[in-house]
Scaffold this active site. Structure first.
Site, PDB file in Angstrom:
ATOM      1  CE1 TYR A   9      -3.280  -2.739   0.200  1.00  0.00           C
ATOM      2  CE2 TYR A   9      -3.747  -2.166   2.466  1.00  0.00           C
ATOM      3  CZ  TYR A   9      -4.011  -2.925   1.359  1.00  0.00           C
ATOM      4  OH  TYR A   9      -5.010  -3.870   1.396  1.00  0.00           O
ATOM      5  N   GLY A  57     -17.347   1.111  -3.057  1.00  0.00           N
ATOM      6  CA  GLY A  57     -18.215   2.282  -3.147  1.00  0.00           C
ATOM      7  C   GLY A  57     -19.386   2.114  -4.085  1.00  0.00           C
ATOM      8  CB  THR A  64     -22.466   4.569  -1.961  1.00  0.00           C
ATOM      9  OG1 THR A  64     -21.751   4.903  -3.168  1.00  0.00           O
ATOM     10  CG2 THR A  64     -21.491   4.018  -0.934  1.00  0.00           C
ATOM     11  N   GLY A  65     -24.268   3.632  -4.611  1.00  0.00           N
ATOM     12  CA  GLY A  65     -25.022   4.148  -5.759  1.00  0.00           C
ATOM     13  C   GLY A  65     -24.325   5.273  -6.488  1.00  0.00           C
ATOM     14  CE  LYS A  66     -17.960   6.147  -4.427  1.00  0.00           C
ATOM     15  NZ  LYS A  66     -17.020   6.749  -3.442  1.00  0.00           N
ATOM     16  CB  SER A  96     -14.540  -4.823  -1.232  1.00  0.00           C
ATOM     17  OG  SER A  96     -13.357  -4.362  -1.808  1.00  0.00           O
ATOM     18  CG  LEU A 155     -19.494   0.527   1.810  1.00  0.00           C
ATOM     19  CD1 LEU A 155     -19.107   1.980   2.057  1.00  0.00           C
ATOM     20  CD2 LEU A 155     -20.999   0.353   1.954  1.00  0.00           C
TER      21      LEU A 155
END
Length: 349
Positions: free
Chosen positions: A53, A242, A245-247, A237, A239
């Site tokens: 990372y 991401g 979230t629908g973004k 992961s 989400l």
């Protein structure tokens, strides 16, 4: 905050783990330290990182995340209160990870080199949980293979016996308290446990795999290991990068978002994914929850999950993610989630 045992050890970790892969790329050191301070104030004691990372992995930023965590530990002088998990990279072509252009394979030389680097960057003399970031074997990783079996490419590989022997020495030397796997299969986990029992070596205490409403494949062949072998899931992961979230619906690319910046969301851009996301967002609205709350609370509520690894690039995101610990997934909510899952099963494995 709720705390759960890490495998059969006496180590108790928060049910929510603070992921850190954006630190050193999307977040600078000041922002990362702010996230750490806030997370600790909310009861989180578990931090996950890796030698490779920040993400996306680049020679210029390799190790940046561990260095940021190390500088924070040095300033706060609270190492004994924090559970640190990091990872050694599996086989790959990132030769900049190793001195002298060594290949990143899971043999003793590589593992020792990687651990010493992590210890130096983290400014500590031990790691609480040392994980193999991905197997040395040829496998379709990170959703590349879907759910269709494909014959692995034949290539040289480091035997699991050799890898575990190297890790055993580190545990006995006091440099590592416990060991875990990541991006692993049922066969791989079973093999590590068998080798450990046959050789009186340390047993794997956790497995860090992707798990979310769009990818519940962990339940099929790996969840039983928690009940029978005390190997819990560290869910990454939750989400779906991401997407839950629908973004990103309709091809949207919000400024500063991970997929907008790096186009690394292919795992969640498969047929059927968007329909499933829309269904879960509709359910969240009916329950007077945000999509984030529903998705995170579901993961945290699973009996086989030891800790749910959240990540954030803003403080508002971090606060919202941690707040999900207060959401209860009732039997009725679970029934409704499973009804959607029946129609949209694992579109993004």
């Amino acid at each position: 905050m709720e705390y759960r045992h890490l495998g059969d050890t006496d180590i108790r970790v928060s049910a929510i783990c603070l992921g850190s892969m954006t630190w050193g790329e999307q977040n600078n050191e000041v922002e990362a330290h702010e996230q750490l301070d806030y997370a600790i104030s909310r009861g989180i004691n578990f931090i996950d990182t890796a030698e490779i990372y920040s993400i996306p992995p680049r020679a210029e930023t390799q190790g940046a995340t561990e260095r940021i965590i190390g500088s924070w530990l040095e300033k706060r002088k609270n190492r004994e209160k924090i559970i640190i998990a990091t990872k050694v990279s599996g086989r790959g072509d990132a030769i900049w990870l190793r001195s002298g252009g060594l290949p990143t394979v899971l043999d003793e030389k590589n593992i020792n080199f990687a651990l010493d680097g992590s210890l130096k960057r983290l400014k500590t003399d031990y790691i609480d949980l040392y994980q193999l970031h991905w197997p040395d074997r040829s496998l379709p990783l990170w959703g590349a293979g879907g759910t269709t079996y494909r014959q692995p490419t034949q290539r040289a590989e480091i035997p699991i016996e050799e890898t575990l022997a190297a890790l055993t020495k580190l545990v006995r030397a006091g440099k590592v308290r416990s060991i875990g796997l990541s991006n692993e299969t049922p066969w791989g986990l079973a093999r590590f446990l068998k080798v450990a029992d046959s050789n009186l070596a340390p047993r794997v205490v956790s497995i860090q795999n992707a798990y979310n409403l769009l990818n519940r494949t962990f339940e099929v062949g790996l969840a039983e290991f928690f009940q029978r072998e005390k190997v819990g899931l560290l869910a990454y992961s939750p989400l779906a990068q991401g997407y839950l979230t629908g973004k990103y619906l309709g091809g949207a690319r919000p400024p500063g978002a991970r997929t907008t910046l790096f186009e690394r969301g292919q795992r969640y851009e498969k047929p059927g994914v968007e329909e499933a996301i829309i269904a879960y967002i509709k359910l969240a609205k009916e329950l007077d929850l945000t999509p984030t709350q529903l998705a995170l609370a579901f993961v945290t509520s699973r009996a086989f999950v030891t800790s749910n690894i959240i990540g954030a690039t803003t403080m508002d995101q971090l606060k919202s993610n941690i707040d999900s610990i207060a959401i209860s997934i009732t039997a009725e909510i679970e029934h409704r989630i499973n009804a959607i899952h029946q129609l949209h099963s694992n579109p993004a494995p």
